[in-house]
Design a protein around this motif. Structure first.
Motif, PDB file in Angstrom:
ATOM      1  N   VAL A 158       0.835  -1.198   0.000  1.00  0.00           N
ATOM      2  CA  VAL A 158       0.000   0.000   0.000  1.00  0.00           C
ATOM      3  C   VAL A 158       0.873   1.253   0.000  1.00  0.00           C
ATOM      4  CG1 VAL A 158      -1.662   1.331   1.353  1.00  0.00           C
ATOM      5  CG2 VAL A 158      -1.941  -1.134   1.135  1.00  0.00           C
ATOM      6  N   VAL A 199      -5.823   9.366  -4.825  1.00  0.00           N
ATOM      7  CA  VAL A 199      -5.649   8.316  -3.815  1.00  0.00           C
ATOM      8  C   VAL A 199      -6.857   7.387  -3.797  1.00  0.00           C
ATOM      9  CG1 VAL A 199      -5.521   7.865  -1.323  1.00  0.00           C
ATOM     10  CG2 VAL A 199      -4.030   9.584  -2.366  1.00  0.00           C
ATOM     11  N   HIS A 235      -6.665   5.149  -6.877  1.00  0.00           N
ATOM     12  CA  HIS A 235      -5.642   4.112  -6.777  1.00  0.00           C
ATOM     13  C   HIS A 235      -6.009   3.059  -5.751  1.00  0.00           C
ATOM     14  CE1 HIS A 235      -1.918   4.996  -9.135  1.00  0.00           C
ATOM     15  NE2 HIS A 235      -2.712   5.985  -9.479  1.00  0.00           N
ATOM     16  N   GLU A 236      -6.596   3.503  -4.649  1.00  0.00           N
ATOM     17  CA  GLU A 236      -6.945   2.536  -3.618  1.00  0.00           C
ATOM     18  C   GLU A 236      -8.028   1.586  -4.107  1.00  0.00           C
ATOM     19  OE1 GLU A 236      -6.209   2.988   0.527  1.00  0.00           O
ATOM     20  OE2 GLU A 236      -8.356   2.965   0.912  1.00  0.00           O
ATOM     21  N   VAL A 273      -8.303   0.463  -7.019  1.00  0.00           N
ATOM     22  CA  VAL A 273      -7.630  -0.562  -7.818  1.00  0.00           C
ATOM     23  C   VAL A 273      -6.953  -1.582  -6.904  1.00  0.00           C
ATOM     24  CG1 VAL A 273      -5.757  -1.001  -9.458  1.00  0.00           C
ATOM     25  CG2 VAL A 273      -7.230   0.991  -9.769  1.00  0.00           C
ATOM     26  N   LEU A 274      -6.293  -1.055  -5.877  1.00  0.00           N
ATOM     27  CA  LEU A 274      -5.552  -1.908  -4.945  1.00  0.00           C
ATOM     28  C   LEU A 274      -6.494  -2.867  -4.221  1.00  0.00           C
ATOM     29  CD1 LEU A 274      -2.526  -1.895  -4.230  1.00  0.00           C
ATOM     30  CD2 LEU A 274      -3.107  -0.577  -2.199  1.00  0.00           C
ATOM     31  N   LEU A 275      -7.702  -2.406  -3.952  1.00  0.00           N
ATOM     32  CA  LEU A 275      -8.643  -3.213  -3.179  1.00  0.00           C
ATOM     33  C   LEU A 275      -9.642  -3.943  -4.067  1.00  0.00           C
ATOM     34  CD1 LEU A 275      -9.413  -0.894  -0.148  1.00  0.00           C
ATOM     35  CD2 LEU A 275      -7.654  -2.639  -0.401  1.00  0.00           C
ATOM     36  N   ASP A 276      -9.385  -3.873  -5.371  1.00  0.00           N
ATOM     37  CA  ASP A 276     -10.269  -4.564  -6.296  1.00  0.00           C
ATOM     38  C   ASP A 276     -10.303  -6.048  -5.927  1.00  0.00           C
ATOM     39  OD1 ASP A 276     -11.926  -4.687  -8.554  1.00  0.00           O
ATOM     40  OD2 ASP A 276     -10.280  -5.493  -9.748  1.00  0.00           O
ATOM     41  N   GLY A 277     -11.489  -6.615  -5.842  1.00  0.00           N
ATOM     42  CA  GLY A 277     -11.599  -8.025  -5.475  1.00  0.00           C
ATOM     43  C   GLY A 277     -11.856  -8.229  -3.993  1.00  0.00           C
ATOM     44  N   ILE A 278     -11.772  -7.145  -3.227  1.00  0.00           N
ATOM     45  CA  ILE A 278     -12.128  -7.239  -1.811  1.00  0.00           C
ATOM     46  C   ILE A 278     -13.455  -6.515  -1.641  1.00  0.00           C
ATOM     47  CG2 ILE A 278     -11.443  -6.667   0.545  1.00  0.00           C
ATOM     48  CD1 ILE A 278      -8.548  -6.730  -0.348  1.00  0.00           C
ATOM     49  N   ASP A 314       2.592   1.799  -3.338  1.00  0.00           N
ATOM     50  CA  ASP A 314       1.620   2.294  -4.309  1.00  0.00           C
ATOM     51  C   ASP A 314       1.304   3.759  -4.057  1.00  0.00           C
ATOM     52  OD1 ASP A 314      -0.405   1.835  -6.439  1.00  0.00           O
ATOM     53  OD2 ASP A 314      -1.786   2.369  -4.831  1.00  0.00           O
TER      54      ASP A 314
END
Lengths: 160, 160
Positions: free
Chosen positions: B37, B127, B130-131, B133-138, B40
């Motif tokens: 995190v 932010v 981007h977050e 994207v980072l948490l995609d799938g959660i 990123d």
DNA sequence: TATTGTTATACTCTATAACTATA
DNA sequence: TATAGTTATAGAGTATAACAATA
């Protein structure tokens, strides 16, 4: 934070800081929670003269005898140059040994000593005990959910 | 980790590192996930010339005009001496101002400038994007569970 | 006496480039 | 040429003690 205590009237006007913009920003919470875990771990490991990184390295070496430094760096997710000083420290304290690999004389196989394995036993027990206190009130299901989410974030393609 | 690629036979013998002892150690996963995190976030904030701490400070100042440095340090959970350089940087870039508080001449009220509020808008949007994207799938439920768990750990009595 | 902001300092963690010795 | 380990170095985050000005 530690002590809201008594503040002058001017200060209390904002004594409840509005963090609404940050509230759904998971990195914000991860940072704060990780700082608490990290600070607790520092205290837990102090009697053993270990830090989070030396602890993690020791555990992985005990559990994986013969591990190479590059493999350990990968497993710990740190850069190889940063691992060198960690291994240096563990070796200086005679908790592990670097042993030359006959079939590849560039590499070292990392092996824990008896002292290393004994320290491992004590440190692991202490960490488990402290973590159970830290996570008191968070049920098993939630813990598993959190760990699964962390793993998912870890594996994010944005990593490399 | 990044590239298992082709390894010599000797190395592949341990190519799957046994991290069973660490697997249920939540700090281990938090550290690794937080590093992702954080890395990123560094990239996300680079175009704005902000870091995680300068971003967090700017957001809290914009959302809480007149905040004192000591209150901000508490909210950000950092020591006051470490906040000084952050505020110095934001002020040098004319994103915020330190204004003397008439009723307590020891303290400064922190106020964002117009430029600060504009940078805030852009950086917050980046932010959030981007977050996501980072948490995609959660899923949302899991995210809420994770944040709640982080808050609980944050508030652990072991903190102070 | 206590608090706000500050300076100085030290330690840890992270990241990159460049070197050596082997392969 | 590529890899394993190393050296050197720089940047960032964290933590403590001690100080000046003010309360």
């Amino acid at each position: 934070m530690k002590k809201p205590a008594s503040k002058p009237a001017e200060a209390t006007a904002v004594h409840q800081v509005d963090d609404e913009t940050l509230r759904n920003f998971i990195g914000y919470h991860m940072k704060r929670a990780f700082n608490v875990v990290q600070a607790d771990l520092v205290q837990t490991l102090k009697p053993f003269d270990l830090r989070m990184l030396t602890y993690t390295a020791l555990v992985l070496i005990v559990d994986n005898p013969g591990l190479r430094q590059s493999q350990l760096a990968d497993a710990m997710d740190i850069e190889r140059p940063n691992l060198v000083v960690i291994i240096d420290e563990l070796e200086r304290r005679e908790l592990i040994n670097r042993e030359r690999v006959p079939t590849d004389r560039r590499a070292y196989a990392l092996i824990a000593t008896l002292a290393g394995r004994r320290l491992y036993e004590k440190a692991v027990a202490a960490v488990i005990a402290h973590e159970s206190v830290l996570l008191d009130g968070i049920d098993e299901t939630t813990r598993a959910t959190v760990i699964a989410a962390m793993k998912q974030i870890e594996k994010s393609p944005r990593k490399g």
